[in-house]
Scaffold this motif. Structure first.
Motif, PDB file in Angstrom:
ATOM      1  N   SER A  62      -2.393  -4.804   2.929  1.00  0.00           N
ATOM      2  CA  SER A  62      -3.956  -4.781   2.890  1.00  0.00           C
ATOM      3  C   SER A  62      -4.464  -4.117   1.520  1.00  0.00           C
ATOM      4  CB  SER A  62      -4.417  -4.102   4.112  1.00  0.00           C
ATOM      5  OG  SER A  62      -4.027  -2.838   4.344  1.00  0.00           O
ATOM      6  N   TYR A  63      -5.394  -4.616   1.120  1.00  0.00           N
ATOM      7  CA  TYR A  63      -6.269  -3.733  -0.078  1.00  0.00           C
ATOM      8  C   TYR A  63      -5.389  -4.064  -1.388  1.00  0.00           C
ATOM      9  CZ  TYR A  63      -8.956  -1.856   3.762  1.00  0.00           C
ATOM     10  OH  TYR A  63      -9.786  -1.586   4.772  1.00  0.00           O
ATOM     11  N   ASN A  64      -4.505  -5.185  -1.321  1.00  0.00           N
ATOM     12  CA  ASN A  64      -3.698  -5.352  -2.719  1.00  0.00           C
ATOM     13  C   ASN A  64      -2.756  -4.214  -2.965  1.00  0.00           C
ATOM     14  OD1 ASN A  64      -3.169  -7.266  -4.642  1.00  0.00           O
ATOM     15  ND2 ASN A  64      -4.809  -6.473  -5.829  1.00  0.00           N
ATOM     16  N   ARG A  65      -2.516  -3.566  -2.193  1.00  0.00           N
ATOM     17  CA  ARG A  65      -1.369  -2.792  -2.505  1.00  0.00           C
ATOM     18  C   ARG A  65       0.123  -3.080  -2.300  1.00  0.00           C
ATOM     19  NH1 ARG A  65      -3.504   1.681   2.161  1.00  0.00           N
ATOM     20  NH2 ARG A  65      -3.037  -0.210   3.276  1.00  0.00           N
ATOM     21  N   PHE A  66       1.014  -2.101  -2.750  1.00  0.00           N
ATOM     22  CA  PHE A  66       2.544  -2.250  -2.619  1.00  0.00           C
ATOM     23  C   PHE A  66       2.640  -1.360  -1.315  1.00  0.00           C
ATOM     24  CE2 PHE A  66       2.142  -2.820  -7.270  1.00  0.00           C
ATOM     25  CZ  PHE A  66       3.081  -4.007  -7.209  1.00  0.00           C
ATOM     26  N   LEU A  67       3.590  -1.934  -0.503  1.00  0.00           N
ATOM     27  CA  LEU A  67       3.886  -1.300   0.851  1.00  0.00           C
ATOM     28  C   LEU A  67       4.423   0.312   0.659  1.00  0.00           C
ATOM     29  CD1 LEU A  67       4.154  -1.803   3.961  1.00  0.00           C
ATOM     30  CD2 LEU A  67       6.707  -2.263   3.514  1.00  0.00           C
ATOM     31  N   LYS A  68       5.159   0.471  -0.522  1.00  0.00           N
ATOM     32  CA  LYS A  68       5.449   2.068  -0.724  1.00  0.00           C
ATOM     33  C   LYS A  68       4.375   2.988  -1.032  1.00  0.00           C
ATOM     34  CE  LYS A  68       6.193   0.948  -5.560  1.00  0.00           C
ATOM     35  NZ  LYS A  68       7.583   1.029  -6.613  1.00  0.00           N
ATOM     36  N   ASN A  69       3.073   2.420  -1.377  1.00  0.00           N
ATOM     37  CA  ASN A  69       1.764   3.158  -1.741  1.00  0.00           C
ATOM     38  C   ASN A  69       0.990   2.925  -0.448  1.00  0.00           C
ATOM     39  OD1 ASN A  69       2.922   3.438  -4.062  1.00  0.00           O
ATOM     40  ND2 ASN A  69       1.621   1.757  -5.045  1.00  0.00           N
ATOM     41  N   THR A  70       1.491   2.881   0.737  1.00  0.00           N
ATOM     42  CA  THR A  70       0.578   2.752   1.892  1.00  0.00           C
ATOM     43  C   THR A  70       0.791   3.869   3.143  1.00  0.00           C
ATOM     44  OG1 THR A  70       1.886   1.411   3.270  1.00  0.00           O
ATOM     45  CG2 THR A  70       0.489   0.267   1.969  1.00  0.00           C
ATOM     46  N   ASP A  71       0.387   4.040   3.939  1.00  0.00           N
ATOM     47  CA  ASP A  71       0.526   4.869   5.134  1.00  0.00           C
ATOM     48  C   ASP A  71       1.538   4.494   5.906  1.00  0.00           C
ATOM     49  OD1 ASP A  71      -1.163   6.651   3.747  1.00  0.00           O
ATOM     50  OD2 ASP A  71      -2.698   6.451   5.107  1.00  0.00           O
ATOM     51  N   CYS A  72       2.095   3.325   5.629  1.00  0.00           N
ATOM     52  CA  CYS A  72       3.106   2.629   6.736  1.00  0.00           C
ATOM     53  C   CYS A  72       4.179   3.550   7.257  1.00  0.00           C
ATOM     54  CB  CYS A  72       3.734   1.506   5.878  1.00  0.00           C
ATOM     55  SG  CYS A  72       5.051   0.537   6.917  1.00  0.00           S
ATOM     56  N   THR A  73       4.433   3.449   8.421  1.00  0.00           N
ATOM     57  CA  THR A  73       5.312   4.559   9.110  1.00  0.00           C
ATOM     58  C   THR A  73       6.700   4.111   9.139  1.00  0.00           C
ATOM     59  OG1 THR A  73       4.816   3.763  11.226  1.00  0.00           O
ATOM     60  CG2 THR A  73       3.499   5.586  10.368  1.00  0.00           C
ATOM     61  N   PHE A  74       6.823   2.535   8.752  1.00  0.00           N
ATOM     62  CA  PHE A  74       8.172   2.118   8.653  1.00  0.00           C
ATOM     63  C   PHE A  74       8.809   1.980  10.108  1.00  0.00           C
ATOM     64  CE2 PHE A  74       7.892   4.137   4.444  1.00  0.00           C
ATOM     65  CZ  PHE A  74       7.508   3.225   3.804  1.00  0.00           C
TER      66      PHE A  74
END
Length: 571
Positions: free
Chosen positions: A178-190
């Motif tokens: 979402s929001y044209n981001r890279f996954l590593k720059n998100t709050d993803c908890t994996f």
């Protein structure tokens, strides 16, 4: 009730029932690809189309309700042609390199192509270009995405993290961060829930098996592997073993056959975690004025990352105890290294975990030893372990059972339930009661924290300490609700267990995938049964843990314990 016909079969069902559900209850199969009950019922794939007499167009069975007098056909010539056309259009944007795809043999798109007799492709194949980023545990291959939206719905509705979204328009429409981001720059908890619900190989957990194979091939390296509690409840699903054959001993034997020098049980470290975390809770509880409340468990890295990004003001409420995985690595590269007389730098520690977030946890800068080396060198999921078995042509059913090695291979019933929601809390309360009173409680005294209910509350009395108010939550959307309730003052707890995955580690993002079937509850029940049958059901009675304290750590929360087994969550 409404009456209707499907394929000339007279049926009835409650009003509001979908055609797909009604057909399923009658034993009539309707192919589908994007559907997930109560989560993704948006008819995106158009594979479940059916023909309703009196209606000029085909309708999707997954979100069309049966009506009185409806006459439905599920396999007419028109439907067969439409389904094949729809599937071929999906395949025209799909990278069909099945032989090198990690989901080959367990892919809904592959199965549906076979079932619908798709053997040629009349359309030009133009898959989306992929940029594969291996810097995070979750890997997305855009060329394999079929735009089913399952990942979007799971992340939004079940985990509440909103990491995935639809981007682009027209033929360029796709699913991306979402929001044209890279996954590593998100709050993803994996957490990996998007992976276990993806019907293809578009979302996978990064494969680290080659790191293990290189270590196993190096004669200068001593390879040590630990196996988490929840793994033993799920690993045999990949091999179709019966409950009688699916023993922990066969799993250990298979790991030995691969070539590991030592096979240990993370249950040992789970018992160690209870000693440290339980002692920490008792210390905080008996000195309430010095600490913020409630105290949160810190075993789940997905939850810890969630708290750090979503509610950072509560980070100091986390137990400082490392997770069992990290405690094991720290002990293996100190106590165990001394015991066998080798340098810690010669020991390679591998973890078999039900969790994808554990891969990110081992990379944290705060999870390193005095040499600067990580406590754990590599993390494999349950699925990766099973792939290693298959690649070595190992048939687990034919193996003689083998025990875990000593001294880091013993565990108690309290440790094995770490893999089920409520298990950490149950185990911690058993030992906290002992630490305060000097007596063991009934090991089943804390049943109220068990079960698959996503948010459980209970109050227990510990003589000499008072009333302890506890809560157990699984699933990050539920964790958010709990944190908002804590923050607003609507609830008041002393001790809270949170697990990122619904149902706990048993339903982790690294477990075997069964499309459309949630296995966390049944796997968790297996772990509770193992606890019931265990000869020792209290962490503080684990003989190897007691010896570790006597010979090396001295006591829980000692200076050496703090150095090896605790962490600074703000680091």
């Amino acid at each position: 009730m409404v009456n209707f016909k499907i394929n000339d079969q007279e049926l009835s069902a409650p009003s509001g029932t979908t055609i797909l559900k009604a057909a399923e209850q009658a034993g009539i199969p309707i192919p589908h690809l994007c559907f997930l009950k109560d989560i993704n019922e948006i008819a995106a794939c158009r594979m479940c189309m059916v023909e309703v007499e009196g209606t000029g167009r085909l309708v999707p069975a997954c979100n069309t309700e049966v009506l009185e007098g409806m006459v439905i056909h599920t396999n007419s010539h028109r439907l067969r042609q439409a389904r094949r056309t729809n599937l071929r259009l999906i395949l025209s944007q799909h990278n069909s390199s099945c032989t090198t795809c990690v989901r080959s043999g367990n892919c809904e798109l592959q199965k549906l192509s076979h079932d619908l007799n798709i053997h040629y492709q009349p359309y030009q194949v133009q898959p989306e270009r992929s940029h594969v980023d291996l810097s995070t545990p979750i890997v997305r291959e855009a060329s394999k995405c079929i735009k089913c939206m399952r990942c979007v719905q799971i992340c939004d509705k079940i985990q509440g993290m909103h990491i995935w979204d639809v981007s682009g328009t027209g033929s360029r429409t796709t699913v991306d961060v979402s929001y044209n981001r890279f996954l590593k720059n998100t709050d993803c908890t994996f957490c990996g829930q998007c992976v276990t619900h993806c019907p293809t190989g578009a979302l996978t957990v990064r494969d680290d098996t080659n790191k293990v194979l290189r270590a196993l091939a190096d004669p200068e390296v001593i390879t040590v592997v630990q196996v988490a509690p929840a793994v033993r409840a799920a690993w045999a699903e990949s091999f179709g073993l019966s409950s009688r054959q699916a023993t922990t001993g066969r799993m250990v034997a298979a790991l030995k056959r691969i070539g590991f020098d030592y096979v240990f049980d993370t249950n040992f470290a789970a018992d160690l975690t209870i000693m440290e975390e339980g002692s920490e809770f008792v210390e905080r509880f008996t000195h309430r004025g010095k600490h913020r409340w409630p105290m949160f468990t810190s075993c789940c890295p997905g939850w810890v990352r969630f708290l750090k990004t979503q509610f950072p003001e509560y980070v100091e409420n986390l137990s400082t105890a490392k997770s069992p995985q990290q405690m094991f690595g720290a002990v293996a590269k100190s106590y165990f290294a001394d015991k066998i007389g080798v340098s810690a730098q010669k020991i390679f520690v591998a973890s078999i975990m039900p969790c994808s977030a554990k891969k990110q946890e081992r990379e944290l800068p705060s999870m390193r030893n005095a040499f600067g080396d990580p406590d754990v060198d590599v993390v494999l999921t349950t699925r990766e372990m099973c792939r290693l078995f298959q690649s070595d042509c190992i048939v687990p059913a034919d193996l003689e059972e083998a025990p875990f090695d000593s001294p880091l291979g013993s565990g108690t019933g309290a440790a094995v339930i770490f893999g089920a929601t409520g298990g950490v809390m149950d185990a911690a309360l058993r030992s906290a009661y002992y630490l305060v009173t000097g007596k063991n409680p009934d090991p089943d005294a804390f049943r109220e924290v068990r079960g698959s209910k996503p948010w459980k509350e209970a109050t227990f009395s510990i003589p000499g300490a008072g009333e302890v108010r506890v809560a157990v939550v699984s699933g990050l959307a539920n964790a958010r609700k709990l944190m908002e309730a804590v923050d607003s003052g609507a609830v008041d707890y002393d001790f809270v267990e949170v697990m990122a995955c619904p149902g706990g580690c048993a339903g982790g993002g690294g477990q075997p995938i069964h499309d459309g079937v949630e296995m966390a509850a049944s796997r968790g029940n297996q772990l509770w049964k193992m606890d019931e049958k265990a000869p020792i059901r209290f962490s503080h009675e684990n003989p190897d843990v007691k010896e570790l304290y006597r010979a090396f750590l001295k006591k829980p929360l000692s200076e050496r314990s703090h150095h090896l087994l605790h962490t600074d969550h703000r680091d």
